[in-house]
Design a protein around this motif. Structure first.
Motif, short mmCIF file in Angstrom:
data_model
loop_
_atom_site.label_atom_id
_atom_site.label_comp_id
_atom_site.label_asym_id
_atom_site.label_seq_id
_atom_site.Cartn_x
_atom_site.Cartn_y
_atom_site.Cartn_z
N ILE A 174 0.89 -1.57 0.17
CA ILE A 174 -0.33 -0.24 0.06
C ILE A 174 1.07 1.07 -0.23
O ILE A 174 0.47 2.05 0.31
CB ILE A 174 -1.17 0.08 1.34
CG1 ILE A 174 -2.29 -1.50 0.89
CG2 ILE A 174 -2.03 1.03 1.25
CD1 ILE A 174 -2.42 -1.31 2.15
N ALA A 175 1.90 1.54 -0.91
CA ALA A 175 2.62 2.38 -0.92
C ALA A 175 3.46 3.01 0.11
O ALA A 175 2.93 4.01 0.27
CB ALA A 175 1.56 2.99 -2.11
N LEU A 202 5.44 8.81 -2.14
CA LEU A 202 4.90 8.59 -3.13
C LEU A 202 3.35 9.03 -3.39
O LEU A 202 2.31 8.18 -4.00
CB LEU A 202 5.07 7.28 -2.73
CG LEU A 202 6.27 6.30 -3.61
CD1 LEU A 202 6.28 4.48 -3.91
CD2 LEU A 202 6.71 6.69 -5.14
N THR A 262 -0.77 8.37 -4.99
CA THR A 262 -1.35 7.55 -4.29
C THR A 262 -3.17 7.77 -4.01
O THR A 262 -2.85 9.01 -3.01
CB THR A 262 -0.74 6.54 -3.27
OG1 THR A 262 0.57 6.08 -3.79
CG2 THR A 262 -1.44 5.27 -2.74
N ARG A 263 -3.75 7.41 -4.19
CA ARG A 263 -4.59 7.39 -3.62
C ARG A 263 -4.74 6.47 -2.71
O ARG A 263 -5.68 5.27 -2.48
CB ARG A 263 -6.24 7.46 -4.94
CG ARG A 263 -7.96 7.75 -4.29
CD ARG A 263 -8.68 6.84 -5.48
NE ARG A 263 -9.97 6.68 -5.17
CZ ARG A 263 -10.96 6.19 -5.43
NH1 ARG A 263 -10.85 6.30 -7.37
NH2 ARG A 263 -12.02 5.50 -5.04
N HIS A 264 -6.06 6.73 -1.65
CA HIS A 264 -5.78 5.79 0.07
C HIS A 264 -7.56 5.76 0.05
O HIS A 264 -7.94 6.66 0.11
CB HIS A 264 -5.39 5.85 0.97
CG HIS A 264 -3.68 6.17 0.88
ND1 HIS A 264 -2.91 6.78 0.24
CD2 HIS A 264 -3.18 5.09 1.26
CE1 HIS A 264 -1.55 6.68 0.71
NE2 HIS A 264 -1.83 5.04 0.67
N ALA A 313 -5.27 0.53 -1.35
CA ALA A 313 -4.39 2.07 -2.36
C ALA A 313 -4.55 1.91 -3.48
O ALA A 313 -4.64 0.86 -4.41
CB ALA A 313 -3.52 2.02 -1.83
N SER A 314 -4.78 2.73 -4.70
CA SER A 314 -4.11 2.85 -6.19
C SER A 314 -3.05 3.48 -6.32
O SER A 314 -3.38 4.91 -5.86
CB SER A 314 -5.54 3.36 -7.00
OG SER A 314 -5.07 3.05 -8.09
N PHE A 315 -2.10 3.30 -6.88
CA PHE A 315 -0.98 3.39 -6.94
C PHE A 315 -0.58 4.22 -8.47
O PHE A 315 -1.07 2.95 -9.49
CB PHE A 315 0.26 3.56 -6.44
CG PHE A 315 1.33 4.07 -6.76
CD1 PHE A 315 1.85 5.26 -6.39
CD2 PHE A 315 2.55 3.03 -8.03
CE1 PHE A 315 3.20 5.39 -6.46
CE2 PHE A 315 3.38 3.61 -7.94
CZ PHE A 315 3.83 5.00 -7.74
N SER A 316 -1.24 5.13 -9.69
CA SER A 316 -0.66 5.35 -10.68
C SER A 316 0.92 5.73 -11.36
O SER A 316 1.09 6.20 -12.30
CB SER A 316 -1.54 6.99 -10.69
OG SER A 316 -1.24 8.19 -9.95
N PRO A 336 -1.73 1.12 -13.00
CA PRO A 336 -1.98 1.51 -12.14
C PRO A 336 -2.03 0.30 -10.84
O PRO A 336 -2.21 -1.20 -11.44
CB PRO A 336 -3.33 1.67 -11.96
CG PRO A 336 -4.06 2.14 -13.37
CD PRO A 336 -2.69 1.81 -14.57
N SER A 339 -3.81 -1.67 -4.13
CA SER A 339 -3.70 -2.55 -3.19
C SER A 339 -4.65 -2.30 -2.30
O SER A 339 -5.06 -1.54 -1.94
CB SER A 339 -2.03 -2.36 -2.19
OG SER A 339 -1.20 -2.05 -3.64
#
Length: 273
Positions: free
Chosen positions: A37-38, A45, A49-51, A65-68, A73, A76
């Motif tokens: 999760i970044a 980062l 990252t969107r949590h 989370a979504s890491f771009s 993408p 996690s």
């Protein structure tokens, strides 16, 4: 019996809210489960990252989370309950992404239909190594590293990783990069810092010449000087020799993570959730 699941967007770029504090504390207490999760929501980062966090009242049930920053993408998710994983995934609408979870992570039934691969997770203590540091170089030029990783076909590096200050390379006599590796993120769990190493890659012409070994040694040495106690890597499941490569260099298996490609057709009812 938990009666409701509330999903909350965590505004991690502006920390300090009660939800942010609770989610961060949960991540630090579940360091293994939240490895993908970044980091711990405080790393460089974060802007990429969107949590999302799942709550039952004040209690955290899981985090996603979504890491771009990668070429595709990466989503996690971590929770002890499959229904919470399902609820968290409904918050994302990426039509194509990599789903990353701990190997024994509970998942909803529909995830069982995905094509999973499992990568071993290996961890080592960070140790001093002046010889390796002298033979390598820290790189801060994003364009140079991007060109190298494109040449070797590695897609798991992004310029934001340079903010950690641990991107090492070995060069040849013409100053061309032969091998490179970077810290992807850092987790501060139980007072001990852990750094995740990624994008360790070597050019075809330099393979078998110990260039990657030097980079790995320099990374561990640089990290211990920065006060980081341990580091880890994920060994690509498609490369049967890679776990042995790390084990011969002082890493030991700590667990495993599973990866699957999420396409629009694999979860149509979840998109735009």
């Amino acid at each position: 019996m938990i009666k409701r699941i509330a999903i909350v967007r965590i505004e991690s770029i502006h920390p300090g809210s009660n939800d942010w504090t609770a989610a961060l504390s949960w991540c630090r207490q579940h360091a293994a489960a939240t490895l993908m999760i970044a980091g711990d929501m405080t790393a460089p980062l974060v802007p990429l990252t969107r949590h999302e966090a799942a709550f039952d009242g004040p209690m955290v049930l899981g985090v996603a989370a979504s890491f771009s920053g990668f070429s595709m993408p990466a989503i996690s998710v971590a929770s002890t309950r499959a229904d919470v994983v399902d609820a968290l995934l409904r918050r994302f609408d990426e039509s194509d992404a990599i789903l990353a979870i701990e190997a024994d992570q509970p998942v909803p039934t529909w995830c069982g239909e995905l094509a999973w691969s499992t990568d071993p997770w290996l961890v080592a203590e960070c140790v001093r190594d002046s010889e390796a540091e002298a033979a390598t170089e820290i790189v801060t030029d994003a364009s140079e590293l991007a060109a190298f990783y494109e040449e070797v076909g590695s897609t798991y590096w992004c310029p934001a990783m340079l903010a950690f200050g641990h991107s090492y390379v070995v060069r040849d006599e013409r100053r061309s990069i032969l091998s490179a590796g970077s810290v992807q993120f850092v987790i501060d769990a139980y007072g001990d810092s852990y750094a995740h190493i990624g994008a360790l890659a070597t050019s075809v012409s330099a393979r078998g010449r110990s260039a990657a070994t030097l980079v790995l040694r320099a990374l561990r040495a640089g990290l211990v000087r920065a006060g980081v106690r341990s580091c880890g890597v994920l060994a690509d499941a498609g490369t049967s020799w890679l776990p042995n490569f790390y084990e011969r260099r002082g890493f030991s298996r700590r667990g495993a993570f599973r990866f699957a490609t999420l396409e629009a057709s694999s979860w149509p009812e979840l998109c735009h959730g």
